[in-house]
Design an enzyme around this catalytic site. Sequence first.
Site, PDB file in Angstrom:
ATOM      1  N   HIS A  34       4.563  15.321  14.483  1.00 12.30           N
ATOM      2  CA  HIS A  34       5.888  14.854  14.059  1.00 12.30           C
ATOM      3  C   HIS A  34       6.948  15.652  14.794  1.00 12.30           C
ATOM      4  O   HIS A  34       6.759  16.836  15.085  1.00 12.30           O
ATOM      5  CB  HIS A  34       6.053  15.057  12.533  1.00 12.30           C
ATOM      6  CG  HIS A  34       7.143  14.222  11.962  1.00 12.30           C
ATOM      7  ND1 HIS A  34       8.453  14.621  11.992  1.00 12.30           N
ATOM      8  CD2 HIS A  34       7.117  13.003  11.388  1.00 12.30           C
ATOM      9  CE1 HIS A  34       9.201  13.691  11.423  1.00 12.30           C
ATOM     10  NE2 HIS A  34       8.418  12.688  11.053  1.00 12.30           N
ATOM     11  N   ASP A  69       1.992   8.131   8.522  1.00  8.97           N
ATOM     12  CA  ASP A  69       1.276   6.935   8.995  1.00  8.97           C
ATOM     13  C   ASP A  69      -0.236   7.084   8.984  1.00  8.97           C
ATOM     14  O   ASP A  69      -0.954   6.128   9.279  1.00  8.97           O
ATOM     15  CB  ASP A  69       1.735   6.617  10.424  1.00  8.97           C
ATOM     16  CG  ASP A  69       3.200   6.247  10.448  1.00  8.97           C
ATOM     17  OD1 ASP A  69       3.971   6.922  11.154  1.00  8.97           O
ATOM     18  OD2 ASP A  69       3.573   5.323   9.723  1.00  8.97           O
TER      19      ASP A  69
HETATM   20  C1  SDX Z   1       7.164   8.460  12.305  1.00 10.82           C
HETATM   21  O1  SDX Z   1      11.317  10.904  13.126  1.00 10.82           O
HETATM   22  C2  SDX Z   1      10.802  10.533  12.002  1.00 10.82           C
HETATM   23  O2  SDX Z   1      11.142  11.009  10.973  1.00 10.82           O
HETATM   24  C3  SDX Z   1       9.744   9.449  12.122  1.00 10.82           C
HETATM   25  C4  SDX Z   1       9.048   9.113  10.843  1.00 10.82           C
HETATM   26  C5  SDX Z   1       9.996   8.438   9.899  1.00 10.82           C
HETATM   27  O3  SDX Z   1       9.703   8.451   8.700  1.00 10.82           O
HETATM   28  O4  SDX Z   1      10.956   7.794  10.397  1.00 10.82           O
HETATM   29  O5  SDX Z   1       8.522  10.272  10.227  1.00 10.82           O
HETATM   30  C6  SDX Z   1       7.906   8.128  11.084  1.00 10.82           C
HETATM   31  O6  SDX Z   1       7.520   7.958  13.369  1.00 10.82           O
HETATM   32  C7  SDX Z   1       6.030   9.457  12.218  1.00 10.82           C
HETATM   33  C8  SDX Z   1       5.395   9.733  13.618  1.00 10.82           C
HETATM   34  C9  SDX Z   1       4.466   8.559  13.900  1.00 10.82           C
HETATM   35  N1  SDX Z   1       3.921   8.657  15.264  1.00 10.82           N
HETATM   36  C10 SDX Z   1       2.631   8.983  15.473  1.00 10.82           C
HETATM   37  O7  SDX Z   1       1.834   9.286  14.585  1.00 10.82           O
HETATM   38  C11 SDX Z   1       2.215   8.854  16.926  1.00 10.82           C
HETATM   39  C12 SDX Z   1       1.356  10.061  17.299  1.00 10.82           C
HETATM   40  N2  SDX Z   1       2.228  11.221  17.281  1.00 10.82           N
HETATM   41  C13 SDX Z   1       2.845  11.613  18.518  1.00 10.82           C
HETATM   42  O8  SDX Z   1       3.105  10.620  19.426  1.00 10.82           O
HETATM   43  C14 SDX Z   1       3.832  12.750  18.373  1.00 10.82           C
HETATM   44  O9  SDX Z   1       3.337  13.620  17.475  1.00 10.82           O
HETATM   45  C15 SDX Z   1       5.257  12.446  18.038  1.00 10.82           C
HETATM   46  C16 SDX Z   1       5.854  11.411  18.936  1.00 10.82           C
HETATM   47  C17 SDX Z   1       5.374  11.979  16.630  1.00 10.82           C
HETATM   48  C18 SDX Z   1       5.999  13.742  18.241  1.00 10.82           C
HETATM   49  O10 SDX Z   1       5.814  14.074  19.600  1.00 10.82           O
HETATM   50  P1  SDX Z   1       6.352  15.440  20.140  1.00 10.82           P
HETATM   51  O11 SDX Z   1       7.805  15.571  19.823  1.00 10.82           O
HETATM   52  O12 SDX Z   1       5.906  15.628  21.565  1.00 10.82           O
HETATM   53  O13 SDX Z   1       5.581  16.458  19.215  1.00 10.82           O
HETATM   54  P2  SDX Z   1       5.587  17.966  19.465  1.00 10.82           P
HETATM   55  O14 SDX Z   1       6.784  18.410  20.282  1.00 10.82           O
HETATM   56  O15 SDX Z   1       5.403  18.604  18.137  1.00 10.82           O
HETATM   57  O16 SDX Z   1       4.268  18.170  20.365  1.00 10.82           O
HETATM   58  C19 SDX Z   1       3.818  19.495  20.571  1.00 10.82           C
HETATM   59  C20 SDX Z   1       2.593  19.354  21.450  1.00 10.82           C
HETATM   60  C21 SDX Z   1       2.849  18.592  22.747  1.00 10.82           C
HETATM   61  O17 SDX Z   1       1.948  19.146  23.681  1.00 10.82           O
HETATM   62  P3  SDX Z   1       2.549  20.260  24.716  1.00 10.82           P
HETATM   63  O18 SDX Z   1       3.645  19.595  25.498  1.00 10.82           O
HETATM   64  O19 SDX Z   1       3.070  21.412  23.839  1.00 10.82           O
HETATM   65  O20 SDX Z   1       1.337  20.628  25.550  1.00 10.82           O
HETATM   66  O21 SDX Z   1       1.557  18.616  20.765  1.00 10.82           O
HETATM   67  C22 SDX Z   1       1.221  17.464  21.513  1.00 10.82           C
HETATM   68  C23 SDX Z   1       2.375  17.192  22.454  1.00 10.82           C
HETATM   69  O22 SDX Z   1       1.894  16.562  23.618  1.00 10.82           O
HETATM   70  N3  SDX Z   1       1.029  16.380  20.543  1.00 10.82           N
HETATM   71  C24 SDX Z   1      -0.111  15.741  20.342  1.00 10.82           C
HETATM   72  C25 SDX Z   1       0.164  14.823  19.316  1.00 10.82           C
HETATM   73  N4  SDX Z   1       1.444  14.927  18.942  1.00 10.82           N
HETATM   74  C26 SDX Z   1       1.987  15.898  19.717  1.00 10.82           C
HETATM   75  N5  SDX Z   1      -1.341  15.832  20.921  1.00 10.82           N
HETATM   76  C27 SDX Z   1      -2.297  15.002  20.447  1.00 10.82           C
HETATM   77  N6  SDX Z   1      -2.117  14.103  19.463  1.00 10.82           N
HETATM   78  C28 SDX Z   1      -0.893  13.984  18.879  1.00 10.82           C
HETATM   79  N7  SDX Z   1      -0.710  13.087  17.908  1.00 10.82           N
END
Ligand code: SDX
Length: 393
Positions: A270, A328
């Site tokens: 998130h 989700d």
């Molecule tokens: C919702 O904003 C909101 O409030 C949204 C929401 C709402 O109620 O409106 O809460 C609803 O959209 C929830 C999120 C739903 N999406 C997913 O479940 C899709 C899978 N999740 C990811 O795509 C991701 O976690 C995000 C998009 C949600 C967040 O992405 P970020 O901002 O890159 O997350 P981060 O900065 O915390 O990531 C840190 C690291 C990164 O790697 P590095 O660059 O540090 O090497 O963790 C990695 C990311 O690449 N990472 C993941 C991951 N999510 C982040 N790696 C593997 N699997 C994942 N799911």
Amino acid sequence: TAGVFTYDPGFTSTASCDSTITFIDGDKGELLHRGYPIDQLAGKSHFLEVCYLLLYGELPKPAELEDFEARVTGHTMLHEQMVYFFRGFRRDAHPMAIMVGVVGAMSAFYHDSTDISDPWQREVASIRMIAKMPTIAAWAYKYSIGQPFEYPRNDLDYASNFLRMCFSVPAEEYEVNPILSRAMDRIFTLHADHEQNASTSTVRLASSSGANPFACIAAGIACLWGPAHGGANQACLEMLREIGTPDRIPEFIARAKDKDDPFRLMGFGHRVYKNFDPRAKVMKQSADEVLELLGVENNPTLQVAKELEKQALADPYFTEKKLFPNVDFYSGIILEAMGFPTSMFTPIFAVSRTIGWISQWKEMISDPQMKIGRPRQLYQGETLRDYVDIEKR
Ligand code: SDX
């Protein structure tokens, strides 16, 4: 870095805005609506009461709640001419495509609630959106499966009405199970608002130009559709189905950790929560309840989800990056058990989030200082240069 922008929808702060509606503490895993914790609201309140709280700022007194529920109930029908609007879509259109189109077109049907300078019209638009979204989502579903539309009924509560409009057919009335209806209502409550997420920010930005509320909500629906946002519940269930059995989980965890693989664990991580998403905890409890009620507590998808959560949370990659299940991760399992296809997961999210979009829209346009949002940028392109005639290139 490129893409960082300052966003000032009428407030002095940049990259953010002032709001009094929802507070999130990502480190603590805390979510408050007008100061009330989401787990208390999900456990003790119900969706229309939460709608009242988000819209007006206080929990309603009995007479206020009765009046609000009556006003919403009185607006659940759609203008009959909209039936022809639905019929313009191909039968295989994704329900989200239909919802974006139909909601965007509402300003052409409800002229008396589009002038945002009129407080009465703002109120009517708010009630209409809350009331009609379940009908629009249910009809989008019915249209996609070739069944006739079921009209809302005033004797049913919000969640029961939605379930009945989705699953009743003229040949056989759908008997609403109160436990499923309660679970549906709780899913609506858990998705109601979440401060400045991508779709809410989209609604705010669109609203800052003075566009009518229906067009702004349609913009929010379009943004929510993306798999990184509201589309994650559909993507998560499809991922769990692809994993299929617990023995394949390590393969998918390895892929999620592989920097060169674009695959992410859907339903994990998130932008704000660096601890458990409090909504995911309630959703997990609800999944156990609903599946047990339906006698499918051994649902293989639920087993895979629980084992995936266990293995991911035991893996330093996820714990060090503070990646936990989000709202989700379990919602799709419940919705599938209720009988919904994955294509209806995000429309259900949109039905719920409408109150969040509307509350934040109302908060922003009520501010006399509101200015049009104008995101800025850090320019990374070419410096000044003269045009070169094609003969000299
Ligand atoms: C919702 O904003 C909101 O409030 C949204 C929401 C709402 O109620 O409106 O809460 C609803 O959209 C929830 C999120 C739903 N999406 C997913 O479940 C899709 C899978 N999740 C990811 O795509 C991701 O976690 C995000 C998009 C949600 C967040 O992405 P970020 O901002 O890159 O997350 P981060 O900065 O915390 O990531 C840190 C690291 C990164 O790697 P590095 O660059 O540090 O090497 O963790 C990695 C990311 O690449 N990472 C993941 C991951 N999510 C982040 N790696 C593997 N699997 C994942 N799911």
